[in-house]
Design an enzyme around this catalytic site. Structure first.
Site, short mmCIF file in Angstrom:
data_model
loop_
_atom_site.label_atom_id
_atom_site.label_comp_id
_atom_site.label_asym_id
_atom_site.label_seq_id
_atom_site.Cartn_x
_atom_site.Cartn_y
_atom_site.Cartn_z
N CYS A 287 0.85 -1.19 0.00
CA CYS A 287 0.00 0.00 0.00
C CYS A 287 0.89 1.24 0.00
CB CYS A 287 -0.92 0.02 1.21
SG CYS A 287 -1.93 1.53 1.26
N ASN B 10 -0.40 -8.33 -0.60
CA ASN B 10 -1.48 -9.17 -0.07
C ASN B 10 -0.98 -10.60 -0.01
OD1 ASN B 10 -3.01 -7.02 -1.90
ND2 ASN B 10 -4.33 -7.63 -0.24
#
Ligand SMILES: CC(C)(COP(=O)([O-])OP(=O)([O-])OC[C@H]1O[C@@H](n2cnc3c(N)ncnc32)[C@H](O)[C@@H]1OP(=O)([O-])[O-])[C@@H](O)C(=O)NCCC(=O)NCCSC(=O)C[C@@](C)(O)CC(=O)[O-]
Length: 299
Positions: free
Chosen positions: A240, A249
């Protein structure tokens, strides 16, 4: 709670993954990735986002990606929209499902979308209203549910409050994001227990980053809490941009291997997923972040 028979895997690699890769990826390579993912049996792919290119340059070109993909009628192709401008751009690009993203942390909200949590909810209201008029579904995200890079621990009740606001505004599902991957299984179970006090478990999803290597354990803990929708990123791409140090992820291939091993149906083909993941790693010139893919490809 018994394990679910089926799980829906939400593939966020083309968006959450690629938004944080330093090497630019061409529209053609992004389009190929989405097309390869479409052929795996996945039913949901987050293709891109309609955000400011000054804030997230890697997502510029999302409209071209939507124009170029071969749509499979069994797949939902979604985009992230932070404001009404983004929603209108998404609509013009032929997007049929969007996601709005709030945070459970005030500071993260400011850093990520330059406004407070309550301002963000106000910005989302016209998106939800317009989506309803267009017969479109809207997914909601809450970030920093198990910790914030700026504020540290976030109370589960605060997560539940923001998630409940999004649901009340019309989001059909709320994905709870461990943005910086600090959660552990016991904290994950506590979180879902608290949030489930306000929102039915069937309307919740888990979104785990693997920064501390806890993501698969947290998914297993979530399964035990009756959660049956999980976001993941092929080859473990990404992170992010507003959460320094956050890794990608959890890899979709690793989630699928876990679910296959538990006898849980997903409809997704592991070999095809591994091929799609390795293809984008070759483009990026990076080592595949999926342990399962690495094991299979070196076998
Ligand atoms: C929300 C804004 C736009 C506010 O940014 P701002 O600067 O406050 O907005 P503004 O309204 O003042 O506009 C500034 C400039 O952006 C333009 N602009 C304004 N809106 C748009 C738009 N939609 N698309 C394209 N351009 C836009 C606007 O036209 C203007 O352009 P200028 O006049 O300077 O040339 C900005 O903060 C932004 O784009 N942030 C992006 C945040 C982001 O994408 N973060 C990553 C995704 S969230 C995430 O990864 C977490 C999640 C979901 O995966 C779950 C988890 O892991 O926890």
């Amino acid at each position: 709670m018994p394990l679910p028979e089926k799980v829906r895997m939400v593939e966020v690699g083309p968006r959450d993954g690629l938004q944080n890769e330093s090497r630019p990826v061409s529209v053609a390579d992004k389009t190929r990735l989405v097309d390869e993912l479409s052929a795996t049996g996945l039913s949901y792919i987050e293709v891109g986002s309609f955000v400011s290119p000054k804030w997230v340059p890697q997502m510029a070109g999302s409209a071209e990606v939507f124009a170029g993909i071969q749509r499979n009628e069994k797949v939902t192709y979604a985009a992230l929209t932070p404001n009404f401008r983004g929603f209108e751009d998404a609509l013009a690009a032929g997007v049929r499902e969007v996601a709005v993203f709030a945070s459970a942390s005030e500071t993260f909200s400011q850093r990520n979308i330059n406004c407070s949590i309550s301002e963000s909810l106000e910005r989302f209201a016209p998106i939800l209203e317009a989506a309803r008029l267009h017969g479109m579904q809207v997914r909601g995200y809450v970030s920093c549910v198990l910790g914030c890079p700026y504020e540290g621990r976030i109370a589960p009740a605060q997560v539940a409050a923001v998630a409940n606001e999004l649901l009340g505004m019309g989001c059909y599902e709320i994905s709870l994001g461990d943005t910086i991957g600090v959660g552990t299984p016991d904290k994950t179970r506590e979180l879902f227990n608290v949030v489930a006090g306000r929102i039915a478990r069937g309307k919740l999803a888990g979104h785990f980053h693997d920064t501390y290597g806890q993501a698969l354990a947290n998914i297993y803990a979530s399964l035990l809490e009756g959660i049956h929708v999980f976001d993941s990123s092929v080859a473990g791409l990404g992170g992010c941009p507003y959460a320094k140090g956050a890794s990608g992820n959890v890899a979709s291939e690793d989630v699928l291997y876990l679910l296959d091993g538990l006898g849980i149906e997903t409809g997704v083909d592991l070999d095809r997923l591994i091929n799609a993941g390795q293809g984008i790693c070759d483009v990026l010139g990076k080592v595949n972040g999926s342990k399962v893919a690495k094991a299979r490809l070196s076998a």
